[in-house]
Design a protein around this motif. Structure first.
Motif, PDB file in Angstrom:
ATOM      1  N   ILE A 664     -15.708 -96.852  15.907  1.00  0.00           N
ATOM      2  CA  ILE A 664     -15.892 -97.130  17.329  1.00  0.00           C
ATOM      3  C   ILE A 664     -16.842 -98.298  17.512  1.00  0.00           C
ATOM      4  N   TYR A 665     -16.636 -99.004  18.588  1.00  0.00           N
ATOM      5  CA  TYR A 665     -17.455-100.169  18.912  1.00  0.00           C
ATOM      6  C   TYR A 665     -17.577-100.257  20.428  1.00  0.00           C
ATOM      7  N   GLY A 666     -18.798-100.398  20.902  1.00  0.00           N
ATOM      8  CA  GLY A 666     -19.019-100.639  22.318  1.00  0.00           C
ATOM      9  C   GLY A 666     -18.917 -99.417  23.203  1.00  0.00           C
ATOM     10  N   VAL A 667     -18.730 -98.229  22.630  1.00  0.00           N
ATOM     11  CA  VAL A 667     -18.664 -97.001  23.423  1.00  0.00           C
ATOM     12  C   VAL A 667     -19.546 -95.951  22.768  1.00  0.00           C
ATOM     13  N   GLY A 668     -20.045 -95.030  23.569  1.00  0.00           N
ATOM     14  CA  GLY A 668     -20.854 -93.939  23.037  1.00  0.00           C
ATOM     15  C   GLY A 668     -19.987 -92.893  22.364  1.00  0.00           C
ATOM     16  N   ARG A 669     -20.599 -92.090  21.531  1.00  0.00           N
ATOM     17  CA  ARG A 669     -19.841 -91.070  20.804  1.00  0.00           C
ATOM     18  C   ARG A 669     -19.285 -90.009  21.732  1.00  0.00           C
ATOM     19  N   THR A 670     -19.903 -89.832  22.897  1.00  0.00           N
ATOM     20  CA  THR A 670     -19.396 -88.889  23.899  1.00  0.00           C
ATOM     21  C   THR A 670     -19.031 -89.667  25.154  1.00  0.00           C
ATOM     22  N   ASP A 671     -18.257 -90.706  24.981  1.00  0.00           N
ATOM     23  CA  ASP A 671     -17.852 -91.553  26.099  1.00  0.00           C
ATOM     24  C   ASP A 671     -17.222 -90.703  27.191  1.00  0.00           C
ATOM     25  N   PRO A 672     -17.752 -90.758  28.426  1.00  0.00           N
ATOM     26  CA  PRO A 672     -17.244 -89.877  29.488  1.00  0.00           C
ATOM     27  C   PRO A 672     -15.780 -90.119  29.820  1.00  0.00           C
ATOM     28  N   ILE A 673     -15.318 -91.361  29.703  1.00  0.00           N
ATOM     29  CA  ILE A 673     -13.915 -91.632  30.019  1.00  0.00           C
ATOM     30  C   ILE A 673     -12.998 -90.970  28.991  1.00  0.00           C
ATOM     31  N   ALA A 674     -13.337 -91.119  27.713  1.00  0.00           N
ATOM     32  CA  ALA A 674     -12.518 -90.511  26.663  1.00  0.00           C
ATOM     33  C   ALA A 674     -12.543 -88.987  26.759  1.00  0.00           C
ATOM     34  N   VAL A 675     -13.719 -88.424  26.983  1.00  0.00           N
ATOM     35  CA  VAL A 675     -13.837 -86.965  27.071  1.00  0.00           C
ATOM     36  C   VAL A 675     -13.107 -86.441  28.305  1.00  0.00           C
ATOM     37  N   SER A 676     -13.273 -87.131  29.433  1.00  0.00           N
ATOM     38  CA  SER A 676     -12.601 -86.689  30.660  1.00  0.00           C
ATOM     39  C   SER A 676     -11.089 -86.749  30.502  1.00  0.00           C
ATOM     40  N   ALA A 677     -10.600 -87.802  29.864  1.00  0.00           N
ATOM     41  CA  ALA A 677      -9.156 -87.909  29.640  1.00  0.00           C
ATOM     42  C   ALA A 677      -8.650 -86.762  28.776  1.00  0.00           C
ATOM     43  N   ALA A 678      -9.441 -86.386  27.753  1.00  0.00           N
ATOM     44  CA  ALA A 678      -9.045 -85.272  26.894  1.00  0.00           C
ATOM     45  C   ALA A 678      -8.997 -83.967  27.675  1.00  0.00           C
ATOM     46  N   VAL A 679     -10.011 -83.746  28.511  1.00  0.00           N
ATOM     47  CA  VAL A 679     -10.068 -82.499  29.290  1.00  0.00           C
ATOM     48  C   VAL A 679      -8.899 -82.430  30.268  1.00  0.00           C
ATOM     49  N   VAL A 680      -8.694 -83.501  31.018  1.00  0.00           N
ATOM     50  CA  VAL A 680      -7.611 -83.513  32.005  1.00  0.00           C
ATOM     51  C   VAL A 680      -6.258 -83.377  31.314  1.00  0.00           C
ATOM     52  N   GLY A 681      -6.082 -84.077  30.192  1.00  0.00           N
ATOM     53  CA  GLY A 681      -4.819 -84.001  29.477  1.00  0.00           C
ATOM     54  C   GLY A 681      -4.516 -82.601  28.974  1.00  0.00           C
ATOM     55  N   LEU A 682      -5.492 -81.979  28.330  1.00  0.00           N
ATOM     56  CA  LEU A 682      -5.267 -80.621  27.796  1.00  0.00           C
ATOM     57  C   LEU A 682      -5.084 -79.607  28.913  1.00  0.00           C
ATOM     58  N   LEU A 683      -5.855 -79.740  29.986  1.00  0.00           N
ATOM     59  CA  LEU A 683      -5.727 -78.799  31.095  1.00  0.00           C
ATOM     60  C   LEU A 683      -4.356 -78.925  31.749  1.00  0.00           C
ATOM     61  N   SER A 684      -3.888 -80.165  31.908  1.00  0.00           N
ATOM     62  CA  SER A 684      -2.567 -80.377  32.508  1.00  0.00           C
ATOM     63  C   SER A 684      -1.467 -79.809  31.618  1.00  0.00           C
ATOM     64  N   VAL A 685      -1.568 -80.096  30.314  1.00  0.00           N
ATOM     65  CA  VAL A 685      -0.573 -79.577  29.380  1.00  0.00           C
ATOM     66  C   VAL A 685      -0.575 -78.052  29.370  1.00  0.00           C
ATOM     67  N   GLY A 686      -1.781 -77.454  29.386  1.00  0.00           N
ATOM     68  CA  GLY A 686      -1.880 -76.003  29.368  1.00  0.00           C
ATOM     69  C   GLY A 686      -1.279 -75.360  30.597  1.00  0.00           C
ATOM     70  N   VAL A 687      -1.565 -75.917  31.775  1.00  0.00           N
ATOM     71  CA  VAL A 687      -1.030 -75.352  33.020  1.00  0.00           C
ATOM     72  C   VAL A 687       0.488 -75.483  33.059  1.00  0.00           C
ATOM     73  N   LEU A 688       1.002 -76.649  32.659  1.00  0.00           N
ATOM     74  CA  LEU A 688       2.449 -76.841  32.661  1.00  0.00           C
ATOM     75  C   LEU A 688       3.136 -75.901  31.676  1.00  0.00           C
ATOM     76  N   ALA A 689       2.527 -75.708  30.504  1.00  0.00           N
ATOM     77  CA  ALA A 689       3.121 -74.811  29.512  1.00  0.00           C
ATOM     78  C   ALA A 689       3.097 -73.365  29.982  1.00  0.00           C
TER      79      ALA A 689
END
Length: 709
Positions: A664-689
């Motif tokens: 990684i370069y230029g982003v923190g290890r817990t980058d809020p955008i990356a983490v938020s995308a993961a949360v929203v993605g998994l939550l959406s997939v889980g609800v749809l499933a």
């Protein structure tokens, strides 16, 4: 000591080619602990100035030359000189990179105090490599007076000790580890899915297994049956996977971040054997889940329980735990992939000092029997032919483009500054128009022009040169460098600075700016046979589509030219982005697969949950429970499981993200955008499933259910 670059190799009437070579000292073989399998290694006499050129070649080149011992003693034209082959290295040997096919002795010149070298040594038994740093510092201090480095220049140099394994394979390790971890997580998610499926199948086969138990089958016998079924499935899956892997081997090699090691990749059946062992072990591990559930249950009472109460409780808790684990792993993968995507975006945001869009790059080699003047004339004719093509706005040559490594270094002296000893800086030998083709912006003065190629143009010596901002700042400070003179490093002629251009990323995007000068090729006393032609296309034209017309124009202008590689600067830039870019597509694909498998797993578990409670849904709906509340209850249960998995996955990611630091370069290890995308993605997939089983539960017909019971 050693360094490595490219040079021309000519064999008979075949077209010349560029090959990787390394200039080494004669001690290299003893240090590495390897000798040629045929012939002899270098000796001290081979390093003396004026010694006859000799070479030790790789096994691959040896096979191309005929693969017989008579190759030793033959003469090849290497880098324009008749060179005798004196040895052949063992198969599988590569140093310092897999692309190196020729080793030549480094000629020792006591009067030459410039150069760019790496040192390699064998550490004494019991000595840690990391402890050698202090010895290196003392060694460099001792040699500082011998080599012509200024104190200011020394401060910019970083000298460090690392193991040879780290030196050769170290840059590949982060990306390969990331890919292997991603593959392991995919395997884990797949195992969880299969375990959930088998657990559901066991629950559905409760009556069958209970009858077997009633007829005298022991639990051990039933457990062996389940294990055998799992092993058969594992073997079948392993065979199918091996067939896919063998068929798509070349595609897999291109997808993996192997770099130059991709050329050494071959099908290894021991890997397939290992994969089959993994499949068997995994199958055995998966079979333990339903076996454990079966062992704790009471089979003989299952028939009556199924007829009166339904099968609702025994596997629900274990399947729920499996869903939570599956989602946790998927969160790890998704958040990690998000970090890599964000890092690649940040790397692309770095200004490399060039405008890569619309630039084509073609490596060309001329025969070494041409004189310097003939080579210059030939390349000039090729430039003119390419410039004349419709859709091409400009063309130029250089010995190597930025971000591909291999830039030359030579010493310079600044006129009027006797306190500055001759120092080594990067030099690019170019033709007029190079800066325009590459999109390098002018800061002060003017560019090198075609008229500068004529002797006497612009200055009494006829020599002009272009420098970058870093060189101007280092050697001239706040003074105006335009009109000042420096030596080129190849001759003692003074060259007048006519312009200053922006800094360009030379080797790596993230490296600090280094002093660089651009020398017209006519001012150099030689021209190597291998050059890189760069051309810019007009807006609306595709440089990829222009590669073949440009190659054809070069061959028409100079029929003896050999085209080695044709690409674009955008492709060069993509490779220069580094390990993160190399694994981006593969990790993204694996992450999408993880989301798909996660959705399948959640869907399967919730489907089993709905099927088990079908009788309950029918009774509740018959008593007045609305379908909407049934839908909400099932979706709510699935969402809770997904939420628990996300929470655990995020906690694990916070602990493990540091292992992605090299990617990684230029982003923190817990980058809020990356983490938020993961949360929203998994939550959406889980609800749809969860939604499909929930809709099926809400549409339960009480009459049908009660009639079945």
């Amino acid at each position: 000591q050693y360094n490595f670059s490219d040079a021309t190799l000519e064999r008979g009437t075949a077209a010349p080619q560029l090959v990787g070579f390394s200039a080494v000292s004669s001690e290299i073989f003893a240090v590495l602990g390897v000798r040629p399998t045929i012939g002899r290694p270098f000796e001290k006499n081979d390093e003396l100035k004026g010694a006859a050129p000799v070479a030790v070649i790789s096994d691959g080149l040896y096979q191309e030359l005929g693969g017989t011992p008579s190759v030793v003693g033959q003469t090849i034209r290497f880098n324009g000189a008749a060179t005798t082959v004196i040895g052949v290295m063992p198969r599988g040997f590569y140093f310092p990179a897999p692309t190196v096919r020729v080793l030549i002795p480094e000629i020792y010149d006591p009067e030459d105090h410039t150069g760019n070298w790496a040192l390699v040594g064998r550490v004494a038994p019991g000595v840690n490599v990391a402890h050698m740093q202090s010895y290196l510092d003392q060694f460099v201090t001792m040699l500082r007076g011998r080599f012509s480095y200024t104190p200011q220049w020394d401060k910019t140099k970083s000298l460090a000790v690392q193991s040879i394994r780290e030196s050769i394979a170290g840059p590949l390790r982060p990306s390969l580890v990331a890919v292997m971890v991603a593959i392991a997580m995919i395997l884990l998610i797949a195992c969880v899915n299969v375990a959930s499926l088998m657990l559901g199948q066991v629950e559905g086969r409760t009556a069958e297994l209970a009858v077997r138990a009633a007829l005298g089958a022991s639990r051990m016998r039933i457990a062996r049956q389940l294990i055998a079924e799992a092993v058969v499935l594992g073997i079948a899956a392993g065979i199918v996977g091996a067939a896919f892997a063998a068929g798509g081997f070349n595609l897999l090699v291109r997808a993996l971040p192997l770099g130059a090691f991709a050329e050494t990749a071959t099908l290894d059946w021991t890997v397939f054997a290992s994969a089959m062992i993994v499949a068997l072990v995994t199958s055995l591990g998966i079979s333990l889940v339903p076996t454990f559930s079966l062992w704790r249950g009471e089979l003989r009472g299952s028939i009556g329980a199924a007829r009166t109460h339904g099968v609702a409780g025994r596997g629900i808790r274990l399947e729920s735990l499996l869903v939570v684990a599956e989602v946790s792993v998927a969160v790890l993968m998704t958040a990690g992939a998000g970090l890599i995507v964000r890092s690649v975006q940040k790397l692309y945001e770095i200004d490399p000092g060039i405008r890569a869009e619309g630039v084509g790059v073609i490596d060309a080699v001329l025969p070494s029997d041409l004189t310097n003047d003939q080579r210059k004339a030939a390349f000039q004719e090729m430039i003119a032919a390419v410039r004349a093509l419709p859709g091409v706005t400009n063309a130029a040559i250089t010995q190597r483009v930025p971000l591909r490594g291999g830039a030359w270094n030579s010493g310079i002296t600044v006129e009027g500054s006797p306190e500055l000893k001759r120092v080594t800086t990067t030099i690019r030998i170019v033709s007029p128009g190079y800066a325009d083709v590459m999109g390098i912006k002018l800061v002060a003065g003017r560019m090198i022009e075609d008229g500068d190629l004529l002797h006497g143009a612009g200055d009494s010596t006829g020599q002009v040169i272009l420098i970058n901002e870093a060189l101007a700042k280092k050697f001239f400070g706040n003074q105006d460098p335009i009109g000042r003179r420096i030596t080129s490093g190849f001759t003692n002629d003074w060259m007048r600075i006519v312009g200053v251009v922006r800094n360009v990323a030379e080797s790596n995007l993230t490296d600090p700016a280094a002093p660089v000068r651009y020398d017209p090729y006519t001012s150099v006393g030689f021209m190597v046979p291998g050059q890189t032609l760069v051309f810019r296309v007009a807006d609306g034209h595709d440089p990829v589509a222009m590669l073949e017309p440009v190659r054809a124009a070069m061959r028409r202008a100079t029929p003896r030219v050999a085209i080695q590689q044709a690409t674009t600067m955008n492709a060069v830039l993509a490779i220069a982005v580094g390990p993160a870019r190399q694994v981006l597509s593969l990790v993204t694909t694996l992450t999408a697969l993880a989301l798909l498998l996660g959705a399948v797993g959640i869907y399967g578990v919730m489907s089993h949950f709905v099927a088990r409670r079908k009788r309950d849904w029918g009774i509740r709906i018959a008593l007045g429970l609305s379908p909407a509340r049934v839908l909400g209850g099932v979706v709510g249960r699935g969402t809770v499981l997904v939420a628990w998995g996300i929470a655990i996955g995020l906690a694990a990611f916070a602990l493990l993200a540091r292992f992605l630091a090299a990617l990684i370069y230029g982003v923190g290890r817990t980058d809020p955008i990356a983490v938020s995308a993961a949360v929203v993605g998994l939550l959406s997939v889980g609800v749809l499933a969860t939604l499909i089983p929930a809709l099926r539960a809400s549409s339960t017909d009480p009459a049908v259910v009660l009639r079945e019971q």
